[in-house]
Motif scaffolding. Structure first.
Motif, PDB file in Angstrom:
ATOM      1  N   ALA A   1       0.834  -1.210   0.000  1.00  0.00           N
ATOM      2  CA  ALA A   1       0.000   0.000   0.000  1.00  0.00           C
ATOM      3  C   ALA A   1       0.867   1.259   0.000  1.00  0.00           C
ATOM      4  CB  ALA A   1      -0.930  -0.006   1.214  1.00  0.00           C
TER       5      ALA A   1
ATOM      6  N   ALA B   1       0.872   3.952  -3.101  1.00  0.00           N
ATOM      7  CA  ALA B   1       0.471   5.338  -2.853  1.00  0.00           C
ATOM      8  C   ALA B   1       1.532   6.300  -3.353  1.00  0.00           C
ATOM      9  CB  ALA B   1       0.224   5.552  -1.364  1.00  0.00           C
TER      10      ALA B   1
ATOM     11  N   SER C   1      -3.798   4.928  -0.074  1.00  0.00           N
ATOM     12  CA  SER C   1      -3.928   3.575  -0.605  1.00  0.00           C
ATOM     13  C   SER C   1      -4.176   2.565   0.510  1.00  0.00           C
ATOM     14  CB  SER C   1      -2.646   3.193  -1.358  1.00  0.00           C
ATOM     15  OG  SER C   1      -2.628   1.818  -1.677  1.00  0.00           O
TER      16      SER C   1
ATOM     17  N   LEU D   1      -6.880  -3.560  -4.276  1.00  0.00           N
ATOM     18  CA  LEU D   1      -6.130  -2.322  -4.101  1.00  0.00           C
ATOM     19  C   LEU D   1      -7.109  -1.161  -4.255  1.00  0.00           C
ATOM     20  CD1 LEU D   1      -3.591  -0.505  -4.005  1.00  0.00           C
ATOM     21  CD2 LEU D   1      -3.358  -0.905  -6.475  1.00  0.00           C
TER      22      LEU D   1
ATOM     23  N   LEU E   1      -7.670   3.044  -3.943  1.00  0.00           N
ATOM     24  CA  LEU E   1      -7.017   4.358  -3.876  1.00  0.00           C
ATOM     25  C   LEU E   1      -8.070   5.424  -3.620  1.00  0.00           C
ATOM     26  CD1 LEU E   1      -4.691   3.977  -6.995  1.00  0.00           C
ATOM     27  CD2 LEU E   1      -4.081   3.611  -4.604  1.00  0.00           C
TER      28      LEU E   1
END
Length: 249
Positions: free
Chosen positions: A33, A37, A50, A137, A139
Motif C-alpha cells: 500500500a 500510494a 492507498s 487495491l 485508492l
C-alpha cells in the motif's frame, strides 16, 4: 459517476517487481500500500491514499495502508458490508468513482461516508493472487475526477505489477514457513528415533515397543513425545532409571 467492468488481468508484459517486504501477511499488505500510494501520487501529480485488503484462504481479512486513518476505516467497512468498490474488487471487478456528487444509487451509505471522510474520488482494482488468497487495491483522493481514463489505465498496469509482486511475496513467505515446518519435523523425527534406539538398546525391545514407552511417558508427563525423547537424550550417557519407564511390549 461510477465506471465498472469485469477485469481479467493477463499480465503487464514486464518483468518489473515492486520491493515489498514484511514479517506477516498484514505487513506485506502495508508495504504494498505504501509503495503504490507513492507511485500513483507521482503518476497523478496529486496525493492519493492507498489500502490493500487481503483476504486469506480461510476468509479472514487484513488491511494494509500507507497511513492509518479514514481510508482504512472506509475499506474495512466496505469489505464488511459488501457494499462498495473494495468489496466489488474482491469479487474480481474494477470500480472507479470519478465524482462523489454523482454517487452510485446502490451505495448511498458508502458514498456518503466517502464524502464525509473528505474524499472525492476512489478506485478499487482486483489483485489476482493464488493459493486461495484474494486482494483489492483501493485508492482514495480528495480531488474529484482524478482517476481519468489515462490515469486509470496506468493504475491498471501498475496493479498488474503489484499483484505479481504480492503473489511472489506470499509464495516466498509460505515457502519459508514450509521449510521451517519441515526442519522442525525432521528434528522431531530424529530425536524420537534416537530415543527409541536408546530404549531398544537398554531394554532389548522392538522399535514399536520403545515408541509406546515414549507415548506412555508423554501422557504421564503431559509432554509431547518429542519433549520426552529430548529429555531422555539429555540424560545420556548415564541413561534413564528403569522406574521412570515401564516397557509395554
Amino acid at each position: 459517476m461510477l465506471i465498472e467492468q469485469h477485469l481479467t488481468w493477463l499480465g503487464s508484459g514486464s518483468g518489473a517487481l515492486l520491493d515489498i517486504h514484511g514479517h506477516s501477511e498484514a505487513a506485506l499488505a502495508g508495504s504494498l500500500a505504501r509503495t503504490v500510494a507513492s507511485s500513483i501520487s507521482g503518476l497523478s501529480h496529486l496525493p492519493v491514499e492507498s489500502t490493500v485488503t487481503l483476504v486469506r484462504p480461510d476468509g479472514t481479512p487484513c488491511i494494509g495502508a500507507n497511513t492509518e486513518g479514514t481510508a482504512v476505516e472506509l475499506s474495512r467497512r466496505d469489505h464488511r458490508t459488501g457494499h462498495g468498490p473494495t468489496a466489488r474488487a474482491l469479487g474480481g471487478r474494477l470500480s472507479i468513482i470519478l465524482n462523489d456528487r454523482a454517487p452510485d444509487p446502490r451505495w448511498p451509505d458508502y458514498c456518503g461516508s466517502l464524502t464525509a471522510a473528505g474524499y472525492r474520488s476512489a478506485v478499487a482494482i482486483p489483485l489476482h493472487l493464488e493459493r486461495g488468497y484474494r486482494a483489492a487495491l483501493t485508492l482514495y483522493s480528495a480531488t474529484a475526477n482524478i482517476f481519468t481514463p489515462v490515469v486509470a489505465a496506468k493504475v491498471l498496469v501498475f496493479g498488474g505489477v503489484a499483484a505479481k509482486s504480492l503473489r511472489l511475496a506470499l509464495k516466498h513467505r509460505a515457502d519459508l514457513a514450509l521449510s521451517a515446518e519441515h526442519r522442525a519435523t525432521l528434528a522431531s523425527s530424529a530425536a524420537i528415533n534416537t530415543a527409541c534406539g536408546v530404549l531398544m538398546g537398554q531394554k532389548g525391545c522392538s522399535y514399536e515397543a520403545a515408541h509406546r514407552i515414549l507415548e506412555e511417558e508423554s501422557r504421564q508427563r503431559n509432554l509431547t513425545i518429542r519433549g520426552v525423547a529430548e529429555w531422555l537424550l539429555q540424560v545420556l550417557p548415564g541413561g534413564v532409571p528403569t522406574s521412570h519407564f515401564t516397557a509395554r511390549a
